[in-house]
Design a protein around this motif. Structure first.
Motif, PDB file in Angstrom:
ATOM      1  N   UNK A 305       0.623  -1.032  -0.131  1.00  0.00           N
ATOM      2  CA  UNK A 305       0.305   0.071  -0.240  1.00  0.00           C
ATOM      3  C   UNK A 305       0.615   1.229  -0.315  1.00  0.00           C
ATOM      4  N   UNK A 306       1.984   1.075   0.068  1.00  0.00           N
ATOM      5  CA  UNK A 306       2.738   2.041  -0.129  1.00  0.00           C
ATOM      6  C   UNK A 306       2.347   2.928  -1.036  1.00  0.00           C
ATOM      7  N   UNK A 307       2.797   4.218  -0.661  1.00  0.00           N
ATOM      8  CA  UNK A 307       2.737   5.503  -1.539  1.00  0.00           C
ATOM      9  C   UNK A 307       3.982   5.711  -2.405  1.00  0.00           C
ATOM     10  N   UNK A 308       3.691   6.069  -3.680  1.00  0.00           N
ATOM     11  CA  UNK A 308       4.668   6.629  -5.054  1.00  0.00           C
ATOM     12  C   UNK A 308       4.786   7.782  -5.057  1.00  0.00           C
ATOM     13  N   UNK A 309       5.595   8.337  -5.587  1.00  0.00           N
ATOM     14  CA  UNK A 309       5.287  10.118  -6.656  1.00  0.00           C
ATOM     15  C   UNK A 309       5.724   9.866  -7.326  1.00  0.00           C
ATOM     16  N   UNK A 310       5.652  10.856  -8.938  1.00  0.00           N
ATOM     17  CA  UNK A 310       6.505  11.083  -9.698  1.00  0.00           C
ATOM     18  C   UNK A 310       7.520  12.224  -9.365  1.00  0.00           C
ATOM     19  N   UNK A 311       8.165  12.709  -9.319  1.00  0.00           N
ATOM     20  CA  UNK A 311       9.025  13.559  -8.146  1.00  0.00           C
ATOM     21  C   UNK A 311       9.199  14.634  -9.089  1.00  0.00           C
ATOM     22  N   UNK A 312       9.140  15.065  -9.855  1.00  0.00           N
ATOM     23  CA  UNK A 312       8.509  16.319 -11.437  1.00  0.00           C
ATOM     24  C   UNK A 312       7.618  16.685 -11.059  1.00  0.00           C
ATOM     25  N   UNK A 313       6.753  16.449 -11.012  1.00  0.00           N
ATOM     26  CA  UNK A 313       5.482  17.120 -10.270  1.00  0.00           C
ATOM     27  C   UNK A 313       5.382  16.833  -9.173  1.00  0.00           C
ATOM     28  N   UNK A 314       5.004  16.020  -8.194  1.00  0.00           N
ATOM     29  CA  UNK A 314       5.048  15.049  -6.883  1.00  0.00           C
ATOM     30  C   UNK A 314       3.816  15.102  -6.943  1.00  0.00           C
ATOM     31  N   UNK A 315       2.740  14.156  -7.933  1.00  0.00           N
ATOM     32  CA  UNK A 315       1.873  13.365  -7.908  1.00  0.00           C
ATOM     33  C   UNK A 315       2.113  12.389  -7.253  1.00  0.00           C
ATOM     34  N   UNK A 316       1.033  11.496  -6.462  1.00  0.00           N
ATOM     35  CA  UNK A 316       1.377  10.562  -5.282  1.00  0.00           C
ATOM     36  C   UNK A 316       0.040   9.454  -6.268  1.00  0.00           C
ATOM     37  N   UNK A 317       0.784   7.717  -6.859  1.00  0.00           N
ATOM     38  CA  UNK A 317       0.203   6.776  -6.862  1.00  0.00           C
ATOM     39  C   UNK A 317       0.334   6.122  -5.957  1.00  0.00           C
ATOM     40  N   UNK A 318       0.036   4.843  -6.384  1.00  0.00           N
ATOM     41  CA  UNK A 318       0.307   3.702  -6.195  1.00  0.00           C
ATOM     42  C   UNK A 318       1.473   2.814  -6.654  1.00  0.00           C
ATOM     43  N   UNK A 319       1.993   1.626  -6.356  1.00  0.00           N
ATOM     44  CA  UNK A 319       2.389   1.066  -7.843  1.00  0.00           C
ATOM     45  C   UNK A 319       2.252   1.280  -8.520  1.00  0.00           C
ATOM     46  N   UNK A 320       2.618   1.627  -9.603  1.00  0.00           N
ATOM     47  CA  UNK A 320       2.510   0.573 -10.650  1.00  0.00           C
ATOM     48  C   UNK A 320       3.352   0.520 -11.815  1.00  0.00           C
ATOM     49  N   UNK A 321       3.501  -0.336 -13.025  1.00  0.00           N
ATOM     50  CA  UNK A 321       4.518  -1.088 -13.801  1.00  0.00           C
ATOM     51  C   UNK A 321       4.594  -0.108 -15.222  1.00  0.00           C
ATOM     52  N   UNK A 415      -1.982  14.498  -3.074  1.00  0.00           N
ATOM     53  CA  UNK A 415      -2.522  13.454  -2.095  1.00  0.00           C
ATOM     54  C   UNK A 415      -4.029  13.510  -3.157  1.00  0.00           C
ATOM     55  N   UNK A 416      -4.821  12.743  -3.394  1.00  0.00           N
ATOM     56  CA  UNK A 416      -5.421  12.606  -3.951  1.00  0.00           C
ATOM     57  C   UNK A 416      -6.451  11.975  -2.922  1.00  0.00           C
ATOM     58  N   UNK A 417      -7.428  13.055  -2.145  1.00  0.00           N
ATOM     59  CA  UNK A 417      -8.804  12.229  -1.338  1.00  0.00           C
ATOM     60  C   UNK A 417      -9.365  10.755  -1.556  1.00  0.00           C
ATOM     61  N   UNK A 418      -9.908  10.414  -0.885  1.00  0.00           N
ATOM     62  CA  UNK A 418     -11.170   9.382  -1.699  1.00  0.00           C
ATOM     63  C   UNK A 418     -11.907   9.616  -2.162  1.00  0.00           C
ATOM     64  N   UNK A 419     -11.884   8.685  -3.656  1.00  0.00           N
ATOM     65  CA  UNK A 419     -13.503   9.622  -4.040  1.00  0.00           C
ATOM     66  C   UNK A 419     -14.701   9.580  -3.774  1.00  0.00           C
ATOM     67  N   UNK A 420     -15.079   8.470  -3.034  1.00  0.00           N
ATOM     68  CA  UNK A 420     -16.323   8.495  -2.111  1.00  0.00           C
ATOM     69  C   UNK A 420     -16.989   9.694  -1.763  1.00  0.00           C
TER      70      UNK A 420
END
Length: 420
Positions: A305-321, A415-420
């Protein structure tokens, strides 16, 4: 009120006076293989039950090695300055009831209170990257604290060895001052930088200086171990202040005063901030899975569940390939949110509370390592030039010692909050 008898009975339980703490830069709360005895990432200096400080007393000028040996064998502390094969100046030191002395160095011999080894930048496991030859002196420096308020702490280059001596050989930089007293520098030197404005979010980096064996302040030598000393800086002293940095050529230490630590967040506070972020259930904007910073005790293992980030823009994601670009570097990806290309790394919470300048929420990440802390702490360390090698300086992450890069050395996380 206590009766005199009661007061004496309670005295042993009294909190000992804390002078301050030394925190080694590049470690996130503990050494990679765990803190052991005098080898740890953080060392607290407390008032000793009995004073162990020393101060200069008798000076001997000696022409034979035998006589020099006789003086240094007297069981008293002494500093020997070898001027030539047949001339040595030995300064004897006598007990000082008003100060406590603490010694720092690479040696594991008993006079060393705090054992420091070379910091390997960005490496979490010291077993993989053994230092072939250390540049840290075995008896690197000593810190002398006044036993009476305001408990001033002063730093001096070099430490006394097991036979209570400091030897400055023929090749060491040494000289006689106009007032007649001898002084010198250690091989790779002890550098100190006092931040301007203390250790707060408003602080600015100060100027790196070199400290002599007797505690005078000099401008830096041309290279770390040059024979020629810098210029005496008479307006500055060797008194440590909250946020002073001490560089031992291989490891850098941060000095925090007891008062400064009182206003610093604690480990509990950082844990509460971690739980607060996780309670807000940040989500991966693409996978829509909930992200969570791992617990402080599991700060080495990348979790699902660890957060990952793109360090050029700061958007936080989960891990993906996905998002690999054939024209980009190996660890660079294209952010699915804004198409910016940059490093894509797991985020780690900065757990060493001593490096925080405030108690703000962890909103910023250092680039390129991904350690996260408060905005003001990130911006403070992003501007601090730390000695690197024999004459380079660069900013580094305080939690892992990785050299910082990118436009501002750190980035605001989105960070993006929950959509619900």
């Amino acid at each position: 009120m206590f009766s005199p008898g009661q007061e004496e009975h309670c005295a042993p339980n009294k909190e000992p006076v804390k002078y301050g703490e030394l925190v080694v830069l590049g470690y996130n709360g503990a050494l990679p293989n765990g803190d052991r005895g005098r080898r740890k990432s953080r060392f607290a200096l407390y008032k000793r039950p009995k004073a162990n400080g020393v101060k200069p007393s008798t000076v001997h000028v000696i022409s034979t090695p035998q006589a020099s040996k006789a003086i240094s064998c007297k069981g008293q502390h002494s500093i020997s300055y070898t001027l030539s094969r047949n001339q040595t100046v030995v300064v004897e030191y006598t007990h000082d009831k008003d100060t406590d002395m603490f010694q720092v160095g690479r040696s594991t011999e008993s006079p060393i209170d705090f054992v420091v080894t070379d910091t390997i930048s960005g490496s979490q496991n010291n077993d993989e990257a053994q230092i072939t030859q250390s540049t840290i002196s075995r008896f690197a420096c000593r810190i002398v604290c006044d036993r009476n308020e305001p408990y001033t702490a002063r730093i001096f280059a070099a430490g006394f060895d097991s036979s209570k001596n400091i030897f400055l050989g023929e090749k060491a930089a040494k000289w006689k001052n106009p007032d007649g007293h001898m002084d010198g520098l250690t091989t790779n030197g002890v550098l100190v930088m006092h931040p301007r404005g203390g250790f707060t979010e408003e602080s600015q980096p100060g100027i790196w200086r070199e400290i002599s064996v007797c505690g005078d302040v000099y401008t830096l030598r041309e290279t770390r171990s040059a024979q020629q000393r810098g210029k005496l800086v008479e307006s500055e002293t060797n008194v440590l202040q909250d946020g002073s940095l001490i560089d031992l050529c291989g490891a850098t230490l941060l000095w925090r005063t007891a008062d400064g630590l009182f206003h610093t967040p604690t480990q509990k506070h950082i844990e509460a901030l971690r739980q607060e972020i996780n309670a807000a259930r940040p989500q991966c904007p693409v996978g829509l899975n909930t992200l969570a910073f791992p617990s402080i005790s599991r700060k080495e293992v990348v979790e699902e569940k660890q957060p990952w980030a793109y360090l050029s823009c700061g958007h936080v994601h989960g891990y993906h390939n996905w998002g690999h670009r054939s024209d980009a570097e190996a660890n660079e990806r294209e952010c699915p949110m804004c198409r910016t290309v940059g490093p894509y790394v797991p985020l780690w919470l900065g757990c060493e509370a001593g490096f925080y300048v405030d108690a703000g929420p962890p909103t910023h990440a250092f680039t390129p390592c991904g350690h996260v802390c408060s905005e003001k702490s990130a911006k403070y360390w992003a501007q601090i030039p730390l000695p690197h090698g024999t004459h380079a300086f660069h900013a580094a992450c305080p939690f892992c010692a990785t050299q910082l890069a990118g436009e501002h050395n750190c980035i605001k996380l989105i960070f993006q909050g929950p959509v619900d």
